[in-house]
Design a protein around this motif. Structure first.
Motif, mmCIF file in Angstrom:
data_model
loop_
_atom_site.group_PDB
_atom_site.id
_atom_site.type_symbol
_atom_site.label_atom_id
_atom_site.label_comp_id
_atom_site.label_asym_id
_atom_site.label_seq_id
_atom_site.Cartn_x
_atom_site.Cartn_y
_atom_site.Cartn_z
ATOM 1 N N MET A 147 -16.386 19.308 -10.706
ATOM 2 C CA MET A 147 -16.452 18.432 -9.472
ATOM 3 C C MET A 147 -15.765 17.121 -9.590
ATOM 4 S SD MET A 147 -19.961 17.630 -7.339
ATOM 5 C CE MET A 147 -20.617 16.936 -8.774
ATOM 6 N N ARG A 148 -15.660 16.588 -10.584
ATOM 7 C CA ARG A 148 -15.038 15.309 -10.744
ATOM 8 C C ARG A 148 -13.442 15.299 -10.410
ATOM 9 N NH1 ARG A 148 -17.290 10.229 -10.607
ATOM 10 N NH2 ARG A 148 -15.496 8.744 -11.142
ATOM 11 N N PHE A 151 -12.927 15.388 -6.951
ATOM 12 C CA PHE A 151 -13.398 13.947 -6.201
ATOM 13 C C PHE A 151 -12.089 13.089 -6.722
ATOM 14 C CE2 PHE A 151 -15.219 9.595 -6.679
ATOM 15 C CZ PHE A 151 -15.813 9.418 -5.405
ATOM 16 N N SER A 157 -8.906 8.579 -2.954
ATOM 17 C CA SER A 157 -10.089 8.673 -3.491
ATOM 18 C C SER A 157 -10.291 7.261 -4.426
ATOM 19 C CB SER A 157 -10.319 9.878 -4.751
ATOM 20 O OG SER A 157 -11.266 9.761 -5.451
ATOM 21 N N ASN A 165 -11.213 10.001 -16.290
ATOM 22 C CA ASN A 165 -11.905 11.019 -15.184
ATOM 23 C C ASN A 165 -11.754 12.320 -15.558
ATOM 24 O OD1 ASN A 165 -13.159 9.002 -13.634
ATOM 25 N ND2 ASN A 165 -11.206 8.592 -12.646
ATOM 26 N N ASP A 203 -21.607 10.634 -14.633
ATOM 27 C CA ASP A 203 -21.922 10.323 -13.098
ATOM 28 C C ASP A 203 -22.363 9.002 -12.785
ATOM 29 O OD1 ASP A 203 -20.368 12.781 -12.599
ATOM 30 O OD2 ASP A 203 -22.213 13.864 -12.309
ATOM 31 N N THR A 209 -18.570 5.925 -9.469
ATOM 32 C CA THR A 209 -17.529 5.897 -7.996
ATOM 33 C C THR A 209 -18.202 6.855 -7.137
ATOM 34 O OG1 THR A 209 -16.020 7.463 -8.965
ATOM 35 C CG2 THR A 209 -15.506 5.075 -9.093
ATOM 36 N N TYR A 210 -19.478 7.393 -7.147
ATOM 37 C CA TYR A 210 -20.055 8.509 -6.507
ATOM 38 C C TYR A 210 -21.002 7.690 -5.461
ATOM 39 C CZ TYR A 210 -18.651 12.797 -8.898
ATOM 40 O OH TYR A 210 -17.958 13.618 -9.702
#
Length: 245
Positions: A147-148, A151, A157, A165, A203, A209-210
């Motif tokens: 999922m990273r 993103f 982004s 990352n 995360d 950064t989420y």
């Protein structure tokens, strides 16, 4: 009589008479010698003063360093009210999060919770169900790592597609794959718990950064997954310790 007393008391030995005391040159006759002697004494005094001042500064610095290293750090303890307010804020963020993200995340936790409950309800440990839970957990850890990439790849982004990352996102899938290679379910579950913990650490702290609501959702989901795996491990250990009929 008097010459005898004078000879005994005031007569100086020949060795003392041979000793000569250096005399200073008379004033005004040799000015260079006087100036050199005065300069020598002045330099010696300045050297002693500078040495004393350096020793004083060294002692001051030593006491400061000693006080710095030996001082006991004071940690501020959190009061129960502060922890309650933070918990309420976290729950508020979870309520304000997008509904599809919350519902899909909660639905994804059903297989983790259902398998230990099924084994407890039946009263028997089932290795097939435990391996199914482990496989589903490995897939989930791989999804959280990949999922990273999704993103960080878009142009707008906040996360950049750099080594931090992209490379770190491959660590949880590697741990999850290693968990499936163990013959013992307990070892595989421990490896999977490590993979989930690493993904959560990335995360929350390493790649922060989420959105905040997503971080709260990640913490809740990771806790449920880890507790379900621990419940399966505990039930397996309890079933092995029971005597066979």
């Amino acid at each position: 009589m008097f010459p005898l007393v004078q000879r005994c008391c005031f007569h100086t030995p020949a060795q003392l008479r041979k000793l000569t005391i250096p005399r200073l040159p008379p004033y005004g006759k040799n000015k260079t010698t006087c100036s050199s002697l005065g300069l020598h004494h002045l330099q010696r005094g300045v050297h002693l003063i500078s040495r004393a001042s350096s020793l004083n500064l060294a002692s001051v610095y030593a006491t400061k360093l000693r006080a710095f290293h030996t001082s006991v750090p004071s940690f501020k303890k959190k009061t129960p009210k502060e922890s309650e307010t933070k918990l309420q804020q976290s729950m508020g963020l979870l309520k304000d999060s997008p509904k599809p993200a919350v519902y899909i995340s909660l639905a994804g936790l059903i297989p983790f919770v259902a398998i230990p409950l099924a084994m407890v309800t039946q009263g028997t440990y089932c290795p097939q169900l435990a391996f199914a839970q482990l496989t589903y957990g490995a897939v989930t850890a791989s999804f959280l790592g990949g999922m990273r990439w999704g993103f960080a790849l878009p142009e707008n982004s906040p996360a950049k597609p750099d080594w931090l990352n992209l490379a770190n996102s491959t660590v949880p899938p590697l741990f999850a794959w290693q968990a499936l290679l163990f013959k013992d379910i307990t070892h595989g579950a421990l490896m999977l718990i490590m993979a989930l913990g690493i993904a959560l650490h990335y995360d929350l702290s390493l790649l922060p950064t989420y959105p905040r609501w997503f971080k709260v959702l990640r913490v809740v989901g990771t806790l449920v997954m880890v507790l379900s795996l621990l419940a399966t491990m505990a039930f397996k250990t309890a079933s092995e310790q029971q005597p066979c009929d």
